[in-house]
Scaffold this active site. Structure first.
Site, PDB file in Angstrom:
ATOM      1  N   GLY A   1      -3.000  -1.753  -7.060  1.00 30.25           N
ATOM      2  CA  GLY A   1      -1.884  -2.689  -7.163  1.00 30.25           C
ATOM      3  C   GLY A   1      -2.129  -3.744  -8.241  1.00 30.25           C
TER       4      GLY A   1
ATOM      5  N   GLN B   1     -18.314  -6.619  -0.776  1.00 29.19           N
ATOM      6  CA  GLN B   1     -17.447  -7.444  -1.625  1.00 29.19           C
ATOM      7  C   GLN B   1     -17.056  -8.769  -0.974  1.00 29.19           C
ATOM      8  OE1 GLN B   1     -14.281  -4.255  -1.692  1.00 29.19           O
ATOM      9  NE2 GLN B   1     -12.902  -6.007  -1.746  1.00 29.19           N
TER      10      GLN B   1
ATOM     11  N   LYS C   1      -1.205  -6.770  -8.028  1.00 27.05           N
ATOM     12  CA  LYS C   1      -1.414  -8.110  -7.469  1.00 27.05           C
ATOM     13  C   LYS C   1      -2.858  -8.564  -7.706  1.00 27.05           C
ATOM     14  CE  LYS C   1      -1.596  -9.035  -2.991  1.00 27.05           C
ATOM     15  NZ  LYS C   1      -2.824  -9.786  -2.689  1.00 27.05           N
ATOM     16  N   ASP C   2      -3.799  -7.628  -7.503  1.00 24.50           N
ATOM     17  CA  ASP C   2      -5.208  -7.954  -7.756  1.00 24.50           C
ATOM     18  C   ASP C   2      -5.482  -7.689  -9.234  1.00 24.50           C
ATOM     19  OD1 ASP C   2      -6.249  -8.543  -5.005  1.00 24.50           O
ATOM     20  OD2 ASP C   2      -5.350  -6.587  -4.666  1.00 24.50           O
TER      21      ASP C   2
ATOM     22  N   VAL D   1       4.624  -5.422  -4.733  1.00 27.31           N
ATOM     23  CA  VAL D   1       5.753  -5.328  -3.794  1.00 27.31           C
ATOM     24  C   VAL D   1       5.870  -6.689  -3.098  1.00 27.31           C
ATOM     25  CG1 VAL D   1       6.617  -4.192  -1.705  1.00 27.31           C
ATOM     26  CG2 VAL D   1       5.437  -2.862  -3.463  1.00 27.31           C
TER      27      VAL D   1
ATOM     28  N   HIS E   1       0.842  -1.211   0.000  1.00 26.21           N
ATOM     29  CA  HIS E   1       0.000   0.000   0.000  1.00 26.21           C
ATOM     30  C   HIS E   1       0.873   1.256   0.000  1.00 26.21           C
ATOM     31  CE1 HIS E   1      -2.931  -2.838   2.091  1.00 26.21           C
ATOM     32  NE2 HIS E   1      -3.630  -2.402   1.059  1.00 26.21           N
TER      33      HIS E   1
ATOM     34  N   SER F   1      -2.501  -7.940   3.010  1.00 26.08           N
ATOM     35  CA  SER F   1      -3.011  -7.821   4.388  1.00 26.08           C
ATOM     36  C   SER F   1      -3.320  -9.205   4.935  1.00 26.08           C
ATOM     37  CB  SER F   1      -4.272  -6.965   4.411  1.00 26.08           C
ATOM     38  OG  SER F   1      -3.980  -5.713   3.842  1.00 26.08           O
ATOM     39  N   ARG F   2      -3.678 -10.146   4.066  1.00 20.69           N
ATOM     40  CA  ARG F   2      -4.035 -11.496   4.530  1.00 20.69           C
ATOM     41  C   ARG F   2      -2.808 -12.311   4.937  1.00 20.69           C
ATOM     42  NH1 ARG F   2      -8.475 -10.939   0.587  1.00 20.69           N
ATOM     43  NH2 ARG F   2     -10.422 -10.970   1.779  1.00 20.69           N
TER      44      ARG F   2
HETATM   45  O1  PAF Z   1      -8.111  -4.028  -3.295  1.00 21.44           O
HETATM   46  C1  PAF Z   1      -8.746  -3.668  -2.284  1.00 21.44           C
HETATM   47  O2  PAF Z   1      -8.198  -3.457  -1.214  1.00 21.44           O
HETATM   48  C2  PAF Z   1     -10.260  -3.487  -2.376  1.00 21.44           C
HETATM   49  O3  PAF Z   1     -10.829  -4.428  -3.223  1.00 21.44           O
HETATM   50  C3  PAF Z   1     -10.671  -2.065  -2.788  1.00 21.44           C
HETATM   51  C4  PAF Z   1     -10.213  -1.720  -4.183  1.00 21.44           C
HETATM   52  C5  PAF Z   1     -10.113  -1.054  -1.791  1.00 21.44           C
HETATM   53  C6  PAF Z   1     -12.201  -1.937  -2.754  1.00 21.44           C
HETATM   54  O4  PAF Z   1     -12.716  -2.187  -1.499  1.00 21.44           O
END
Ligand code: PAF
Length: 283
Positions: A152, A60, A154-155, A181, A36, A191-192
């Site tokens: 990022g 989500q 990564k996603d 990163v 982040h 974070s996980r």
């Molecule tokens: O990637 C994330 O952390 C989340 O999916 C986001 C983009 C902040 C939406 O809640």
């Protein structure tokens, strides 16, 4: 740096800032780490007003997912954002973000990407996930009035879908993708990762090792996706693999022979704590 929890306060600050400043948004769910930080650093460098949103977005998460136990570390997040030079942390509560109907009926107006974008990869095992992501990101775009937003790599499927959403819904916003990163042993920051047991943490970098092996073979001239997938899978014997796939970077469609820019993606659950990790590499 200001910490704001109410939409109205954010609106006030932004109505002033946008007169003279280029506003950037870094959307996050908090539990901020060096991945982040690289998004925030980049936003601060390229813009003159950076908002970091910290919001664990309930829409989500599926009913059996980790919404309740998702790490919440707002105090530390605020410190990191202050040091990184952000101007605002926007950390609303779910009640501030969503109307009563969501809490009463579990329904709200949603932004739903086409089935074609979500019927694969993470979307397949997380039904409704990208509807929630696109909904909250649209709300954050509208609230922040940002001109740029940082995500990022990564996603990767999230990034692809958000870029499509921005184009298909005519948001006047530039999406800036930021490199993954990694920890020293190659594990992608997430974070996980805080959920990992010691034994899971030891083998977690195998995901990246497998991706790297595939890239090495690709660089040696192997272009058949299945051969590269098999090579990568051999590093994942201990994991519960959700998918290892190779898609075209342009449209996220699966490819059998790599004759254009491609992305190899993995999602796998660790053996001990069943932590779902994702990663990818460009081919
Ligand atoms: O990637 C994330 O952390 C989340 O999916 C986001 C983009 C902040 C939406 O809640």
């Amino acid at each position: 740096m200001k910490v704001i929890c109410k939409k109205n306060e954010l609106k006030e600050i932004i109505s002033e800032a946008k007169k003279t400043k280029n506003i950037a948004l870094v959307p996050t769910m908090g539990a901020l780490h060096k991945g982040h930080k690289s998004l925030i650093d980049r936003a601060v460098k390229e813009n003159d007003f950076t908002i970091v949103s910290v919001f664990v977005n309930p829409t989500q998460f599926g009913p059996n997912e980790d919404y309740d136990k998702y790490p919440r570390t707002l105090e530390d997040d605020i410190k990191l954002c202050t040091l990184a030079g952000a101007d605002v942390v926007f950390a609303p509560s779910p009640k501030e973000m969503y109307d009563d109907i969501y809490f009463e009926e579990k329904e709200t107006t949603l932004v739903c990407p086409p089935y074609k974008y979500v019927n694969k990869l993470c979307g397949k095992s997380r039904p409704g996930h990208f509807d929630g992501v696109c909904t909250v990101v649209s709300k954050l775009f509208n609230l922040s009035k940002c001109k740029r937003a940082y995500f990022g790599k990564k996603d990767a499927q999230q990034l692809f879908i958000i870029k499509k959403m921005v184009s298909e819904l005519d948001f006047d916003i530039e999406i800036v993708p930021v490199d993954i990163v990694r920890e020293d042993d190659g594990l992608a920051t997430s974070s996980r990762n805080t959920y990992l047991s010691d034994s899971d943490r030891k083998i977690a970098p195998n995901i990246y090792r497998g991706l790297n092996k595939a890239k090495e073979l690709y660089n040696k001239g192997i272009k058949e996706s299945q051969t590269l997938i098999d090579a990568s899978m051999s590093y994942l014997e201990e994991f519960d693999v959700d998918y290892v796939e190779i898609v075209s970077i342009d449209d996220f469609e699966k490819i059998d022979i790599i004759d254009k820019k491609a992305l190899m993606l993995v999602a796998a659950k660790t053996p001990d704590k069943k932590v779902r990790l994702i990663d990818n590499i460009e081919l």
